[in-house]
Write a protein that holds these residues in place. Structure first.
Motif, mmCIF file in Angstrom:
data_model
loop_
_atom_site.group_PDB
_atom_site.id
_atom_site.type_symbol
_atom_site.label_atom_id
_atom_site.label_comp_id
_atom_site.label_asym_id
_atom_site.label_seq_id
_atom_site.Cartn_x
_atom_site.Cartn_y
_atom_site.Cartn_z
ATOM 1 N N UNK A 289 -7.157 2.106 4.837
ATOM 2 C CA UNK A 289 -8.214 1.883 5.803
ATOM 3 C C UNK A 289 -8.597 0.405 5.840
ATOM 4 N N UNK A 290 -9.131 -0.015 6.977
ATOM 5 C CA UNK A 290 -9.668 -1.373 7.076
ATOM 6 C C UNK A 290 -11.001 -1.484 6.362
ATOM 7 N N UNK A 291 -11.589 -0.333 6.048
ATOM 8 C CA UNK A 291 -12.881 -0.325 5.376
ATOM 9 C C UNK A 291 -12.776 0.418 4.049
ATOM 10 N N UNK A 318 -8.706 -7.499 -6.075
ATOM 11 C CA UNK A 318 -8.519 -6.667 -4.880
ATOM 12 C C UNK A 318 -8.133 -7.517 -3.674
ATOM 13 N N UNK A 319 -8.736 -8.708 -3.560
ATOM 14 C CA UNK A 319 -8.478 -9.580 -2.410
ATOM 15 C C UNK A 319 -7.092 -10.225 -2.476
ATOM 16 N N UNK A 320 -6.567 -10.382 -3.690
ATOM 17 C CA UNK A 320 -5.265 -11.014 -3.861
ATOM 18 C C UNK A 320 -4.135 -10.065 -3.474
ATOM 19 N N UNK A 327 -13.690 -5.299 0.245
ATOM 20 C CA UNK A 327 -14.606 -4.168 0.448
ATOM 21 C C UNK A 327 -15.705 -4.486 1.457
ATOM 22 N N UNK A 328 -16.031 -3.485 2.288
ATOM 23 C CA UNK A 328 -17.139 -3.649 3.226
ATOM 24 C C UNK A 328 -18.477 -3.447 2.526
ATOM 25 N N UNK A 329 -18.459 -2.759 1.406
ATOM 26 C CA UNK A 329 -19.648 -2.617 0.566
ATOM 27 C C UNK A 329 -19.189 -2.691 -0.894
ATOM 28 N N UNK A 346 -14.146 1.862 -12.194
ATOM 29 C CA UNK A 346 -13.944 1.333 -10.848
ATOM 30 C C UNK A 346 -13.677 2.510 -9.919
ATOM 31 N N UNK A 347 -14.411 2.579 -8.815
ATOM 32 C CA UNK A 347 -14.192 3.618 -7.806
ATOM 33 C C UNK A 347 -13.921 2.960 -6.461
ATOM 34 N N UNK A 348 -12.974 3.519 -5.724
ATOM 35 C CA UNK A 348 -12.666 3.059 -4.375
ATOM 36 C C UNK A 348 -12.794 4.227 -3.411
ATOM 37 N N UNK A 349 -13.553 4.019 -2.348
ATOM 38 C CA UNK A 349 -13.708 5.020 -1.300
ATOM 39 C C UNK A 349 -13.011 4.521 -0.040
#
Length: 650
Positions: A289-291, A318-320, A327-329, A346-349
């Motif tokens: 997802x983009x978000x 994450x950005x690399x 992340x958007x949030x 660490x959690x990613x939604x």
């Protein structure tokens, strides 16, 4: 691991911690007896615009689990989030009866008037629970009871942990950890906006399906009030310089122990487990997802300063490449702990379309709430509005209807009680042995739980001796079991014994006075067989999975074939002994490594076998496990009855 605490009594600790929620948020109340934190009636009834969006809420949201994970779940109760939470003892699920009372008596669940007849205006209850066997069984049993009583209720199970892969997790599946709070927050926001139970349930499941989490810790934690030696063998303690990736929130083993790695390498390994699609054992979610929402959670013992450094490292990696995720949030803080765990998760939604023609996941995540465990503060209006509001829900959930007679009676109730007392005393005496076994392969609480239940039944029998009808007498004992035994064992025994009451009616025919007949071994065998079939609907456990089933099924099968209680008890003992060296397929033991399972039998199976041996008069006990137990049952000092093939079996 520190074993020093300001409050060492675990029961006092849990109750006072729950009490604090009412001091920090005047909009919530506490049912101390059942350890339920819930929204006060009329909370948010002000006509101000601040409360207007909350007045049409149709769905109540309930969650909970073992204590020790604060601020989850008690501090997540508040407007815009949870309607109620049910707490167990430390690291043990609450009982089904506690959960039932929360659903039936501590939240709004009754149907509203419907103008269109389409069900959209009906109130309902959504239960959100983490994927642990005891939680799923106890909350599931309560949900089924509520449904039977006519309540519109659904349950969502969250399993977001990737620390244990598909192969090792087997039938158990993924554990639920910190990502669960994102499910609760989004579902709570949607419920506050007046959406239907169907919509709230659908979105909650959607969030759960798009979550992945993993944790890491530098050490196991110590449970207040528990002896140091019950925390595990020497090889379970992490050595200097070691870190465990994937450690569970109850000290369960993770995927690996690494030595001599820094934060950068650690975070890199954790992100790989979350995002590497080539790892087929852990590729649970493709984050495309983009978000994306990032939650970095403090397991309880990491300083805010260090958490800041961890967040920066996670966001940077994450950005690399190869991820390129911004992340958007980004949320960071203490959301779900493992007591004072020296670790983080660490959690990613993966944000996806909710398809409900309204707010999306981000909008719902941003939606205001007043739960002090979340980041939003309690508003000034709420303090003023609730200053004089002392309402509570004192009315209890409707009591179960009186159980009818089944037509099977004890010819000699006093003799039957003496046999039952013998079995219970054998369980109490076996507590140190069962605790030792559970310390080796579990978390050390199995023996204490069995002893607590046995002592409570003895106390009940002292005040309420067996009267004659098997179903009526058993139903009263079932209530005691549900109120005093928590965790997985409590749920299994609760389901089995409830089914046994129903099975006695099936076997006995529930006739009148003229149809009464004495209950014998054959009648018990038939009823027990039906109860085993009922239990199998709620748990995949079968003989060979290293559970109490390995003692229960052999007992029932032998009793059915021979009608001889002694032979059945011996079969149960052999079944329990056979679990030594048997690898577990279910329960928390699945996550615990080492060779302990080769050295000891399954604790639950062994404890149950001890009960059967005592019941059959094969094994005597001086009741040394409890100085009070010997005084708590009528006839318990009159000696031991020889149990023969013709025994009634209490």
């Amino acid at each position: 691991m520190s074993n020093r605490h300001f409050i060492n009594d675990p029961n006092h600790l849990v109750l006072t911690a729950l009490q604090s929620t009412t001091l920090l948020n005047p909009g919530v109340a506490l049912d101390t007896t059942n350890k339920i934190v819930y929204l006060r009636p009329g909370y948010g009834s002000s006509s101000s615009s601040h409360n207007a969006s909350h007045q049409k809420q149709k769905v109540s949201l309930i969650s909970g689990g073992g204590s020790g994970h604060e601020p989850s779940f008690s501090s997540m109760v508040g407007r815009g989030l949870l309607s109620a939470c049910v707490a167990g003892t430390i690291f043990a699920s609450p009982s089904a009866e506690q959960v039932r009372r929360a659903i039936m008596g501590r939240v709004d669940h009754n149907s509203l008037s419907t103008d269109h007849g389409d069900g959209d205006n009906e109130r309902g209850v959504l239960v959100v629970v983490m994927n642990y066997t005891g939680d799923v069984l106890n909350f599931g049993l309560a949900v089924e009871k509520a449904k039977a009583a006519g309540v519109n209720v659904e349950m969502v199970v969250v399993g977001d942990d990737v620390g244990v892969g598909r192969t090792k997790a087997g039938k158990v599946g993924r554990r639920g950890i910190a990502g669960t709070v994102l499910v609760q927050k989004i579902a709570g926001a949607l419920a506050s906006q007046g959406r239907s139970l169907k919509e709230v349930t659908m979105v909650a499941n959607l969030v759960a399906d798009n979550l992945v989490s993993v944790g890491a810790s530098l050490e196991h934690v110590h449970v207040p009030g528990r002896r140091a030696e019950t925390h595990g063998a020497e090889d379970k303690t992490l050595k200097e310089g070691e870190v465990e990736i994937g450690m569970g929130i109850h000290n369960e083993q993770g995927s690996s122990r690494e030595k001599g790695i820094g934060l950068r390498e650690l975070v890199g390994k954790m992100l790989k487990q979350l995002l590497d699609q080539s790892d087929k054992d852990r590729a649970f979610l493709e984050v495309n997802s983009n978000e994306v929402v990032l939650l970095v959670n403090n397991l309880g013992g990491v300083s805010p300063l260090e958490m800041g450094g961890i967040v920066t490292e996670v966001v940077t990696q994450l950005a690399d490449k190869p991820y390129g995720i911004k992340p958007v949030r980004t949320l960071s803080g203490t959301y779900m702990t493992s007591l004072n765990g020296l670790g983080f998760s660490i959690s990613l939604l993966n944000v996806v379309n909710t398809d409900i023609g309204g707010p999306g996941m981000i909008e719902l995540l941003d939606y205001p709430c007043e739960a002090h465990g979340w980041t939003a503060p309690i508003s000034k209006l709420t303090w003023e509005e609730q200053r004089d509001n002392k309402q509570t829900r004192e009315n209890d959930a409707k009591s179960e209807e009186e159980v009818r007679a089944c037509g099977l009676t004890f010819a000699q109730p006093e003799k039957a009680q003496k046999q039952l007392v013998a079995g219970l005393k054998a369980v109490i005496a076996a507590e140190p042995e069962v605790t030792k076994y559970d310390t080796t392969v579990g978390d050390g609480d199995c023996g204490i739980g069995l002893k607590r239940g046995a002592e409570a039944i003895l106390s009940h029998l002292n005040k309420n001796p067996l009267t004659g009808d098997a179903a009526i007498d058993l139903s009263k004992i079932v209530t005691v079991v549900e109120q005093t035994m928590d965790g997985t064992s409590g749920a299994l025994y609760g389901i089995f014994l409830n089914a046994l009451v129903a099975s006695l009616h099936t076997v006995g025919g529930g006739g009148g006075e003229s149809d009464k007949k004495a209950v014998d071994g054959n009648a018990w065998a038939a009823a027990l067989k039906l109860s085993c079939e009922a239990l199998s609907k709620y748990t995949p456990a079968r003989p060979g999975d290293r559970t109490l089933i390995d003692a229960l099924y052999p007992f029932v099968d032998a009793l059915e074939k021979t009608g001889d209680v002694k032979k059945a008890a011996e079969a149960a003992k052999q079944g329990a002994e056979g679990t030594k060296g048997m690898k577990a397929n279910l329960g928390r033991t699945v996550y615990i490594g080492g060779s302990g399972f080769e050295q000891v039998p399954d604790p639950g199976a062994w404890g149950l076998a001890k009960f059967f041996l005592g019941l059959a008069g094969i094994e005597k006990s001086d009741g040394g496990g409890s100085s009070n137990a010997n005084k708590q049952a009528k006839g318990s000092d009159d000696g031991w009855e020889e149990v023969s093939k013709e025994a009634e079996l209490p």
